[in-house]
Write an enzyme that holds these catalytic residues in place. Structure first.
Site: not given
Length: 475
Positions: A74, A140, A163, A234, A262, A266, A269, A271, A337
């Site tokens: 979680r 992980h 992992h 995602d 996929r 990548h 998002v 990368t 930021r």
């Protein structure tokens, strides 16, 4: 509408209710055999997932889910620091693991429905694959792949830690610590399914029902239920449109869309230039804090490892030791930021992909010609990005076998002449991004990066050149 109760109905009619005595459950080893793979609707627990709807957890799955090691998921964001750029990406490894458990069961049910007798699929197979899906990500580290692919190689060059391997080690620890009643052979099969696509795979010698080891983690052609869940989850969390629908692949065929969606994730998002900037900063902070907190030492002991999660950032911020001053400053910059400044990037030419070696900060510094600003390796951050269709430069469709119809036993690959000419000829992109850690160094870093490209390829190959105004904004 309520359930019909025979005892209550009998009492209402004045009859003596009949006592319902439950059958005694087997004990010890017999109990394990009775429970493993058996589906009893009365003993399942319903969990509602915003992607898949209701997920039914069987008793053995619930035992694993209720452990502190699994509940730790979680506190592990599925996409690490991506939420700082895509605010909706706050979903965790916990819900992803439940989703893979659900899809693994769905895949097994479909196999059992259509080919169960032919393939010899039994309840043990179904239970084992579902548990492998549930537990495949328990190993992980903090911020997911960042810990494995960015942090550990920095503090332990040449690290082969994965992992998947930690998931297998942690699974043994969970079973022993919580006295979970599962037979050793079943546990061994679950661990082998989890590591099936990693360098620690031990499934090469497995001949019986080899296909079961490709359902959760498929190292042969990349089609597995792990991808089915994270691609849908995602895309939804980040507001990215997706043409891939996992249910169609489970029932029919839409294979190429799996790989292209996929790759889009990548590129768009995982990368994203600012996502990588934040990741590079956090890795620098973790490296600075490693000696004091012993972060990397926990990576080899499952008894300690499960205590690591994304809250490690707070541990750094609240540490009293002055040695963590630099790490704290980096984290504060992230919160304000004040990110590393993206200078520019280039795409490696297709004919150079075979011999490409990752670019380092040292390569950039050594390419500097101007003496106006003297760069050091501490001033530069480099991100080497690889985007492919799961098989590197190879087309994953070449590793997939097809049948003409249900009655055909002859399998064949899809040859090039039978593939649409609209599909890409090259299946991999290599992109190099360079960042200046201080805004006033953007111009110097950009020029050094351009010099490197000229030296390597005889021309500048930037995908995005740095505007002159941006280079000189802070000068």
């Amino acid at each position: 509408m309520g359930e019909y109760c025979a005892a209550a109905a009998a009492a209402a009619e004045g009859e003596q209710p009949v006592a319902v005595v439950p059958l005694p459950l087997p004990q010890g080893a017999a109990a394990a055999r009775y429970l493993y793979g058996d589906y009893d609707r009365c003993s399942t627990k319903q969990v509602f997932d915003n992607l898949h709807g209701n997920i039914s957890l069987d008793p053995l799955a619930r035992e694993f889910v209720d452990t502190e090691e699994f509940q730790r998921l979680r506190d592990l964001k599925q996409l690490g620091l991506t939420y700082l750029v895509f605010p909706g990406a706050v979903h965790t490894r916990f819900e992803h693991s439940l989703g893979v458990y659900r899809l693994a069961g769905e895949a097994m049910n479909n196999l059992h429905k259509y080919q169960g007798e032919e393939l010899g699929i039994d309840r043990v197979d179904v239970q084992t694959v579902k548990l492998a899906g549930l537990l495949h990500d328990i190993g992980h580290g903090p911020f997911s792949h960042l810990f494995e692919h960015e942090f550990l190689p920095r503090v332990h060059p040449g690290s082969t830690w994965s992992h998947e391997h930690m998931s297998a080690l942690l699974l043994d620890s969970i079973v022993d610590k919580h006295a979970i009643d599962i037979e050793p052979d079943y546990l061994k099969a679950i661990k082998e399914m989890i590591v099936a696509s990693s360098n620690f795979s031990t499934t090469e010698g497995v001949k019986e029902k080899r296909f079961l080891y490709d359902i959760v983690a498929n190292g042969r052609n990349g089609i597995d239920v792990d991808k089915f869940d994270y691609i849908d989850r995602d895309c939804r969390a980040c507001g990215i449109g997706s043409n891939f629908q996992h249910w169609r692949l489970l029932e029919d065929l839409s294979i190429h869309k799996l790989f292209t969606t996929r790759a889009d994730l990548h590129r768009t998002v995982y990368t994203h230039a600012k996502v990588k900037a934040v990741e590079l900063m956090l890795v620098d902070a973790l490296v600075e804090a490693n000696e004091y907190l012993g972060i990397s030492l926990h990576a080899h002991d499952p008894e300690d490892f499960w205590k690591l999660d994304d809250t490690i950032v707070k541990s750094i911020e609240t540490a009293p030791n002055d040695e963590l001053k630099k790490a704290k400053e980096i984290i504060q910059r992230i919160r304000r930021r004040e990110l590393y400044k993206f200078c520019n990037q280039y795409s490696v030419p297709k004919d150079k992909l075979d011999h490409f070696k990752n670019i380092t900060a040292q390569d950039i510094v050594c390419s500097q010609k101007s003496s106006k600003v003297l760069l050091t390796e501490e001033d530069v951050a480099v991100s080497n990005v690889k985007i492919d269709l799961t098989r590197g430069k190879d087309n994953p469709l070449e590793s997939i076998k097809f049948f003409k119809d249900f009655g055909c036993e002859e399998k064949f690959p899809i040859t090039d002449e039978r593939v649409s000419h609209l599909l890409p000829v090259c299946n991999q992109d290599r992109i190099v991004r360079v960042y200046a850690k201080k805004p006033e160094l953007v111009e110097a870093v950009s020029e050094a990066f351009e010099n490197l490209q000229l030296r390597m390829y005889g021309e500048k190959t930037q995908v995005h050149d740095t505007p002159t105004k941006k280079k000189r904004r802070f000068n």
